[in-house]
Design a protein around this motif. Structure first.
Motif, PDB file in Angstrom:
ATOM      1  N   THR A 151       9.144   8.070   2.637  1.00  0.00           N
ATOM      2  CA  THR A 151       9.362   6.669   2.237  1.00  0.00           C
ATOM      3  C   THR A 151      10.749   6.147   2.619  1.00  0.00           C
ATOM      4  OG1 THR A 151       7.782   6.957   0.427  1.00  0.00           O
ATOM      5  CG2 THR A 151       9.247   5.052   0.308  1.00  0.00           C
ATOM      6  N   PRO A 152      11.851   6.827   2.250  1.00  0.00           N
ATOM      7  CA  PRO A 152      13.168   6.284   2.631  1.00  0.00           C
ATOM      8  C   PRO A 152      13.417   6.354   4.136  1.00  0.00           C
ATOM      9  CG  PRO A 152      13.426   8.430   1.590  1.00  0.00           C
ATOM     10  CD  PRO A 152      11.994   8.036   1.419  1.00  0.00           C
ATOM     11  N   PHE A 182       1.897   8.031   6.997  1.00  0.00           N
ATOM     12  CA  PHE A 182       1.580   8.540   5.656  1.00  0.00           C
ATOM     13  C   PHE A 182       0.344   9.440   5.643  1.00  0.00           C
ATOM     14  CE2 PHE A 182       4.591   5.342   4.210  1.00  0.00           C
ATOM     15  CZ  PHE A 182       5.183   5.969   3.113  1.00  0.00           C
ATOM     16  N   PRO A 183      -0.767   9.033   6.272  1.00  0.00           N
ATOM     17  CA  PRO A 183      -1.926   9.928   6.307  1.00  0.00           C
ATOM     18  C   PRO A 183      -1.653  11.250   7.031  1.00  0.00           C
ATOM     19  CG  PRO A 183      -2.633   7.697   6.732  1.00  0.00           C
ATOM     20  CD  PRO A 183      -1.122   7.685   6.758  1.00  0.00           C
ATOM     21  N   LEU A 203      12.514   4.366  -4.658  1.00  0.00           N
ATOM     22  CA  LEU A 203      12.242   4.439  -3.220  1.00  0.00           C
ATOM     23  C   LEU A 203      11.163   3.444  -2.802  1.00  0.00           C
ATOM     24  CD1 LEU A 203      12.331   8.310  -2.607  1.00  0.00           C
ATOM     25  CD2 LEU A 203      14.095   6.617  -2.065  1.00  0.00           C
ATOM     26  N   ALA A 204      10.168   3.248  -3.655  1.00  0.00           N
ATOM     27  CA  ALA A 204       9.110   2.282  -3.354  1.00  0.00           C
ATOM     28  C   ALA A 204       9.684   0.865  -3.274  1.00  0.00           C
ATOM     29  CB  ALA A 204       8.017   2.359  -4.415  1.00  0.00           C
ATOM     30  N   PHE A 227       0.827  -1.219   0.000  1.00  0.00           N
ATOM     31  CA  PHE A 227       0.000   0.000   0.000  1.00  0.00           C
ATOM     32  C   PHE A 227       0.862   1.271   0.000  1.00  0.00           C
ATOM     33  CE2 PHE A 227      -4.276   1.634   1.928  1.00  0.00           C
ATOM     34  CZ  PHE A 227      -4.264   2.718   1.061  1.00  0.00           C
ATOM     35  N   PRO A 228       1.804   1.429   0.939  1.00  0.00           N
ATOM     36  CA  PRO A 228       2.649   2.625   0.911  1.00  0.00           C
ATOM     37  C   PRO A 228       3.486   2.733  -0.368  1.00  0.00           C
ATOM     38  CG  PRO A 228       2.785   1.570   3.047  1.00  0.00           C
ATOM     39  CD  PRO A 228       2.069   0.617   2.148  1.00  0.00           C
ATOM     40  N   ALA A 229       3.903   1.585  -0.913  1.00  0.00           N
ATOM     41  CA  ALA A 229       4.677   1.615  -2.165  1.00  0.00           C
ATOM     42  C   ALA A 229       3.834   2.191  -3.299  1.00  0.00           C
ATOM     43  CB  ALA A 229       5.153   0.211  -2.519  1.00  0.00           C
ATOM     44  N   VAL A 230       2.562   1.822  -3.339  1.00  0.00           N
ATOM     45  CA  VAL A 230       1.647   2.377  -4.350  1.00  0.00           C
ATOM     46  C   VAL A 230       1.488   3.882  -4.150  1.00  0.00           C
ATOM     47  CG1 VAL A 230      -0.745   2.399  -5.169  1.00  0.00           C
ATOM     48  CG2 VAL A 230       0.408   0.225  -4.728  1.00  0.00           C
TER      49      VAL A 230
END
Length: 199
Positions: free
Chosen positions: A161-162, A138-139, A99-100, A81-84
């Motif tokens: 992300t990183p 993330f949110p 990074l994903a 999910f975070p990768a998307v």
């Protein structure tokens, strides 16, 4: 006859992954408020599914199956999910993709390490930041970026992300949440949800 173990002890885990998949759909449609809201809900499901599962009488096989299901669902909810989110929202496409990939590899490494340690010994702390925390980070990052500079999340996500990927595999002791922390996470999630829908 179906393989697997079925019962109320896994329903919340399954529901969390269903919400994550639906959230991914909304992210791909560009509906970030819906996507981030469902991300939070999937995180809450993961936060409380262990507590719910332990409230039921389970066989050893059901308990082991629940542990495996929880970890596999985590790969969808807090790795994929975070990768998307990163790949679709990152302002610099090639960098977002790199990074994903790094994020997913770090998250999977963290989950594998956690599974091994859990089977070997029970401790009062986590080593490395749990991947579940992404469901709030993330949110909240999206919310703050929209409040400060509308449209800046595309840059913020390239920073988040990183950083998260590093903290997943950094050998730092993170205390396991107690009852007060569960309440804090629940309240933070509710406040974030309300704030998202007030944008």
């Amino acid at each position: 006859m179906l393989i697997g173990e079925y019962g109320k002890f896994v329903y919340l885990t399954y529901f969390g992954s269903a919400m994550a998949l639906l959230g991914i759909y909304f992210i791909l449609q560009g509906q970030l408020v819906w996507g981030m809201s469902l991300f939070i809900i999937s995180g809450l499901c993961d936060l409380f599914d262990g507590m719910v599962a332990r409230s039921f009488k389970r066989t050893k096989a059901q308990e082991q199956f629940g542990i495996e299901i929880d970890s596999l669902c985590d790969m969808i909810n807090f790795a994929a999910f975070p990768a998307v989110i990163c790949m679709t929202q990152g302002k610099i496409t090639w960098l977002a993709i790199v990074l994903a990939i790094m994020y997913v590899l770090a998250a999977v490494t963290r989950l594998a390490y956690f599974n091994r340690e859990t089977k070997e010994e029970r401790q009062g702390y986590f080593r490395g930041v749990p991947v579940t925390y992404a469901a709030l980070i993330f949110p909240v990052g999206y919310l703050l970026s929209e409040w400060l500079v509308a449209g800046s999340f595309g840059i913020v996500v390239l920073l988040l992300t990183p950083c998260l990927a590093f903290f997943f595999v950094w050998d730092i002791k993170i205390p396991k949440p107690n009852k007060k922390m569960y309440i804090f996470f629940l309240l933070l999630a509710i406040v974030t949800l309300v704030a998202l829908w007030s944008l």
